[in-house]
Design a protein around this motif. Structure first.
Motif, short mmCIF file in Angstrom:
data_model
loop_
_atom_site.label_atom_id
_atom_site.label_comp_id
_atom_site.label_asym_id
_atom_site.label_seq_id
_atom_site.Cartn_x
_atom_site.Cartn_y
_atom_site.Cartn_z
N PRO A 50 16.50 -9.46 40.32
CA PRO A 50 16.92 -10.64 41.09
C PRO A 50 16.99 -10.30 42.57
O PRO A 50 18.07 -10.16 43.15
CB PRO A 50 18.30 -10.97 40.49
N GLU A 51 15.82 -10.17 43.20
CA GLU A 51 15.75 -9.60 44.54
C GLU A 51 16.54 -10.39 45.58
O GLU A 51 17.24 -9.81 46.39
CB GLU A 51 14.30 -9.42 44.97
N ARG A 52 16.43 -11.70 45.58
CA ARG A 52 17.13 -12.49 46.59
C ARG A 52 18.65 -12.31 46.44
O ARG A 52 19.35 -12.08 47.43
CB ARG A 52 16.77 -13.96 46.48
N ARG A 53 19.13 -12.39 45.22
CA ARG A 53 20.58 -12.23 44.99
C ARG A 53 21.05 -10.85 45.44
O ARG A 53 22.10 -10.71 46.08
CB ARG A 53 20.91 -12.44 43.52
N LEU A 54 20.26 -9.80 45.14
CA LEU A 54 20.65 -8.44 45.52
C LEU A 54 20.64 -8.26 47.03
O LEU A 54 21.57 -7.67 47.60
CB LEU A 54 19.71 -7.42 44.88
N VAL A 55 19.61 -8.75 47.68
CA VAL A 55 19.50 -8.56 49.13
C VAL A 55 20.59 -9.35 49.85
O VAL A 55 21.27 -8.82 50.74
CB VAL A 55 18.09 -8.95 49.63
N VAL A 56 20.80 -10.59 49.46
CA VAL A 56 21.85 -11.40 50.10
C VAL A 56 23.21 -10.77 49.86
O VAL A 56 24.04 -10.69 50.78
CB VAL A 56 21.79 -12.86 49.59
N GLY A 57 23.46 -10.29 48.65
CA GLY A 57 24.74 -9.64 48.36
C GLY A 57 24.95 -8.38 49.18
O GLY A 57 26.04 -8.14 49.71
N ALA A 58 23.91 -7.57 49.30
CA ALA A 58 24.03 -6.34 50.08
C ALA A 58 24.27 -6.65 51.55
O ALA A 58 25.08 -6.01 52.21
CB ALA A 58 22.78 -5.48 49.90
N LEU A 59 23.54 -7.65 52.07
CA LEU A 59 23.75 -8.04 53.47
C LEU A 59 25.17 -8.53 53.70
O LEU A 59 25.80 -8.19 54.71
CB LEU A 59 22.74 -9.10 53.88
N ALA A 60 25.69 -9.30 52.77
CA ALA A 60 27.06 -9.81 52.91
C ALA A 60 28.07 -8.67 52.89
O ALA A 60 29.02 -8.65 53.69
CB ALA A 60 27.37 -10.81 51.78
N ARG A 61 27.88 -7.70 51.99
CA ARG A 61 28.81 -6.56 51.92
C ARG A 61 28.73 -5.73 53.21
O ARG A 61 29.75 -5.28 53.74
CB ARG A 61 28.52 -5.70 50.70
N ARG A 62 27.52 -5.52 53.71
CA ARG A 62 27.36 -4.74 54.95
C ARG A 62 27.97 -5.49 56.13
O ARG A 62 28.63 -4.90 56.98
CB ARG A 62 25.89 -4.47 55.21
N PHE A 63 27.75 -6.78 56.18
CA PHE A 63 28.28 -7.58 57.28
C PHE A 63 29.80 -7.57 57.26
O PHE A 63 30.45 -7.37 58.28
CB PHE A 63 27.74 -9.01 57.19
N ALA A 64 30.37 -7.74 56.07
CA ALA A 64 31.83 -7.74 55.93
C ALA A 64 32.42 -6.38 56.28
O ALA A 64 33.55 -6.30 56.75
CB ALA A 64 32.22 -8.13 54.50
#
Ligand SMILES: [Zn+2]
Length: 124
Positions: A88-102
């Protein structure tokens, strides 16, 4: 003496067994259902590393499986779907970006979110 593990034990390792590329634990084709659940969690902070890992596995599995069954060899499209198509590439990338941003890493907020970073700004 090694204790027996329950079938639903989350610590059981669902890793590939070569050259058949079946799961060492459940003996399904690898990545099995459990591995497909565990791998995204293990690579949640770096989904690119998951793609690299699965790409290497695809390369090595193709070589092994062609040696085991040269005629006809495994279907390349089926192997691609088996090793990479399920991610689930979109879900993984968006989740990783959100964690990094936070966490304050210098990155943009994930697309489609209104998360504010540590400075309160969502500007690049
Ligand atoms: Zn398994």
């Amino acid at each position: 003496m090694r204790a027996l593990r329950r079938l639903d034990d989350p610590d059981r390792e669902h890793v590939p067994q070569r050259p058949s590329w079946t799961c060492r634990d459940c003996h399904d084709d690898w990545p099995c259902r459990t591995a497909r659940t565990q791998l995204p969690a293990q690579f949640r902070l770096d989904p690119l590393a998951l793609f690299v890992y699965l790409g290497i596995c695809l390369y090595e599995a193709t070589e092994d499986l062609y040696k085991l069954h040269p005629n006809p060899g495994p279907d390349p499209a089926a192997l691609h779907a088996r090793f990479l198509g399920w991610v689930p590439e979109r879900r993984l990338v968006v989740g990783a970006l959100a964690r990094r941003f936070a966490a304050g890493y210098p990155t943009r907020p994930p697309p489609g979110t209104e998360a504010a970073g540590p400075t309160g700004s969502t500007e690049p």
